[in-house]
Write a protein that holds these residues in place. Structure first.
Motif, PDB file in Angstrom:
ATOM      1  N   PRO A  98      14.152 -14.186   6.745  1.00 15.81           N
ATOM      2  CA  PRO A  98      12.287 -13.412   6.738  1.00 15.81           C
ATOM      3  C   PRO A  98      12.970 -11.883   5.871  1.00 15.81           C
ATOM      4  CG  PRO A  98      13.038 -13.353   8.406  1.00 15.81           C
ATOM      5  CD  PRO A  98      14.403 -14.432   8.267  1.00 15.81           C
ATOM      6  N   LYS A  99      12.103 -12.002   5.343  1.00 10.57           N
ATOM      7  CA  LYS A  99      11.826 -10.693   4.416  1.00 10.57           C
ATOM      8  C   LYS A  99      10.635  -9.874   4.800  1.00 10.57           C
ATOM      9  CE  LYS A  99      12.184 -13.786   1.509  1.00 10.57           C
ATOM     10  NZ  LYS A  99      13.196 -14.959   1.848  1.00 10.57           N
ATOM     11  N   TYR A 100      10.551  -8.428   5.090  1.00 12.42           N
ATOM     12  CA  TYR A 100       9.733  -7.735   5.338  1.00 12.42           C
ATOM     13  C   TYR A 100       9.790  -6.309   4.977  1.00 12.42           C
ATOM     14  CZ  TYR A 100      11.001 -10.213   9.565  1.00 12.42           C
ATOM     15  OH  TYR A 100      10.753 -11.774  10.985  1.00 12.42           O
ATOM     16  N   VAL A 101       8.147  -6.059   4.252  1.00 15.78           N
ATOM     17  CA  VAL A 101       8.209  -5.244   2.817  1.00 15.78           C
ATOM     18  C   VAL A 101       7.792  -3.971   3.024  1.00 15.78           C
ATOM     19  CG1 VAL A 101       7.244  -4.889   0.832  1.00 15.78           C
ATOM     20  CG2 VAL A 101       8.362  -7.906   1.589  1.00 15.78           C
ATOM     21  N   ALA A 102       8.137  -2.792   3.012  1.00 14.64           N
ATOM     22  CA  ALA A 102       7.196  -1.956   3.299  1.00 14.64           C
ATOM     23  C   ALA A 102       6.582  -1.377   1.870  1.00 14.64           C
ATOM     24  CB  ALA A 102       8.058  -0.894   3.537  1.00 14.64           C
ATOM     25  N   SER A 103       5.666  -1.055   1.706  1.00 14.20           N
ATOM     26  CA  SER A 103       4.717  -1.695   0.820  1.00 14.20           C
ATOM     27  C   SER A 103       2.664  -0.097   1.128  1.00 14.20           C
ATOM     28  CB  SER A 103       4.717  -2.380  -0.297  1.00 14.20           C
ATOM     29  OG  SER A 103       3.216  -2.025  -1.098  1.00 14.20           O
ATOM     30  N   ARG A 104       2.842   0.743   0.292  1.00 19.32           N
ATOM     31  CA  ARG A 104       1.101   1.227   0.186  1.00 19.32           C
ATOM     32  C   ARG A 104       0.258   0.586  -0.408  1.00 19.32           C
ATOM     33  NH1 ARG A 104       4.378   5.588   1.511  1.00 19.32           N
ATOM     34  NH2 ARG A 104       3.850   6.299  -1.317  1.00 19.32           N
ATOM     35  N   THR A 105       0.702  -0.163  -1.289  1.00 22.33           N
ATOM     36  CA  THR A 105       0.253  -1.258  -2.275  1.00 22.33           C
ATOM     37  C   THR A 105      -0.282  -2.058  -2.955  1.00 22.33           C
ATOM     38  OG1 THR A 105       1.859  -0.897  -4.018  1.00 22.33           O
ATOM     39  CG2 THR A 105       0.844   1.545  -3.874  1.00 22.33           C
ATOM     40  N   LEU A 106       0.812  -3.032  -2.387  1.00 27.94           N
ATOM     41  CA  LEU A 106       0.877  -4.329  -2.168  1.00 27.94           C
ATOM     42  C   LEU A 106       0.517  -5.399  -1.275  1.00 27.94           C
ATOM     43  CD1 LEU A 106       4.598  -5.407  -2.194  1.00 27.94           C
ATOM     44  CD2 LEU A 106       2.954  -5.072  -4.959  1.00 27.94           C
ATOM     45  N   SER A 107      -0.730  -6.046  -1.852  1.00 25.69           N
ATOM     46  CA  SER A 107      -1.483  -6.543  -0.916  1.00 25.69           C
ATOM     47  C   SER A 107      -1.256  -8.040  -0.134  1.00 25.69           C
ATOM     48  CB  SER A 107      -3.014  -6.895  -1.640  1.00 25.69           C
ATOM     49  OG  SER A 107      -3.211  -7.374  -1.713  1.00 25.69           O
ATOM     50  N   GLU A 108      -0.251  -8.603  -0.826  1.00 27.73           N
ATOM     51  CA  GLU A 108       0.493  -9.474  -0.630  1.00 27.73           C
ATOM     52  C   GLU A 108       1.759  -9.889  -0.879  1.00 27.73           C
ATOM     53  OE1 GLU A 108      -1.620 -12.426  -4.451  1.00 27.73           O
ATOM     54  OE2 GLU A 108      -2.532 -12.855  -2.455  1.00 27.73           O
ATOM     55  N   GLY A 118       3.000  -3.386   6.734  1.00 25.60           N
ATOM     56  CA  GLY A 118       1.642  -2.318   7.538  1.00 25.60           C
ATOM     57  C   GLY A 118       1.919  -1.199   6.647  1.00 25.60           C
ATOM     58  N   PRO A 119       0.681  -0.551   7.290  1.00 28.73           N
ATOM     59  CA  PRO A 119       0.607   0.744   7.639  1.00 28.73           C
ATOM     60  C   PRO A 119       1.352   1.301   8.226  1.00 28.73           C
ATOM     61  CG  PRO A 119      -0.781   0.090   9.117  1.00 28.73           C
ATOM     62  CD  PRO A 119      -0.404  -1.007   8.064  1.00 28.73           C
ATOM     63  N   ASP A 120       2.305   1.086   9.072  1.00 23.67           N
ATOM     64  CA  ASP A 120       3.113   2.123  10.173  1.00 23.67           C
ATOM     65  C   ASP A 120       4.352   1.404  10.582  1.00 23.67           C
ATOM     66  OD1 ASP A 120       4.304   3.357  12.085  1.00 23.67           O
ATOM     67  OD2 ASP A 120       2.309   2.764  13.873  1.00 23.67           O
ATOM     68  N   VAL A 121       4.588   1.909   9.414  1.00 26.24           N
ATOM     69  CA  VAL A 121       6.417   1.009   9.325  1.00 26.24           C
ATOM     70  C   VAL A 121       7.582   1.198  10.537  1.00 26.24           C
ATOM     71  CG1 VAL A 121       8.218   1.506   7.180  1.00 26.24           C
ATOM     72  CG2 VAL A 121       5.690   1.171   6.402  1.00 26.24           C
TER      73      VAL A 121
END
Length: 205
Positions: A98-108, A118-121
């Motif tokens: 599994p890969k978990y991605v922190a981003s404020r710009t990606l929607s998918e 999600g917003p609360d990293v």
């Protein structure tokens, strides 16, 4: 309980940007892309490759910032799983975990087995860390690491320190990084001159 492990190829002046190739991350006009692979090619990087293979055999998940995720998805996410050697081995593993991605710009996120945090990293990572997930690996992702360190969520740093000074580039521990006390758990000098140091958060097992 999962363990958040940051791994990095780093210079003596703390630069971690674009060690793998000239086009990996040229942000900010960085002109030294590929410094780690160039050094390994000149001085013999077989042993560091073996060390990385051993490290990655324990990777049960990837935790990545947006830019590093896109670099990985455009390389490991499309490379041939049947390639020989370390490339094929890591491609198979990175596609599987599994890969978990922190981003404020990606929607998918399109790479298989990937999901946005999600917003609360910090809260999302704390939840991941509470699960028995083994080693959760962080490569690159300097902004994410800074956030994790600010919430005391990094358990271990594995740093391959190259005897190079670049004088420019993104640093792992930039100004304003959270004060952190670490314990040197292992140190290994390679014939190439690279030092492989493992640091654990003080108080960690």
């Amino acid at each position: 309980m999962g363990t958040i492990v940051v791994q990095a190829f780093i210079t003596l002046d703390g630069v971690v940007q674009s060690g793998g190739g000239p086009d990996e991350d040229p942000e900010g006009g960085f002109e030294h892309g590929g410094w780690a692979t160039d050094y390994d090619a000149e001085y013999g990087g077989e042993e560091i490759g073996q060390i990385v293979a051993e490290w990655e055999s324990r990777t049960e998940a990837l935790l990545l910032g947006r830019k590093t995720y896109e670099i990985f998805a455009g390389s490991w996410g499309v490379w041939d799983e049947n390639a020989e050697g370390l490339q094929g081995e890591l491609t198979r593993r990175y596609n599987r975990v599994p890969k978990y991605v922190a981003s404020r710009t990606l929607s998918e996120v399109g790479w298989k087995n990937s999901q946005l945090l999600g917003p609360d990293v910090p809260a999302a990572v704390q939840k991941l860390r509470a699960d028995p997930a083994g080693e959760i690996r962080v490569w690159g992702s300097t902004q994410l690491i800074r956030t994790l360190a600010g919430h005391d969520l990094v358990d271990e740093y594995r740093l391959a320190v190259y005897p190079l000074v670049l004088g420019t580039g993104k640093k792992l521990f930039s100004d304003g990084f959270a004060p952190t006390r670490l314990t040197l758990a292992e140190a290994r000098a390679l014939p190439s001159g690279v030092l492989v140091n493992t640091y654990r958060r003080s108080g960690a097992g």
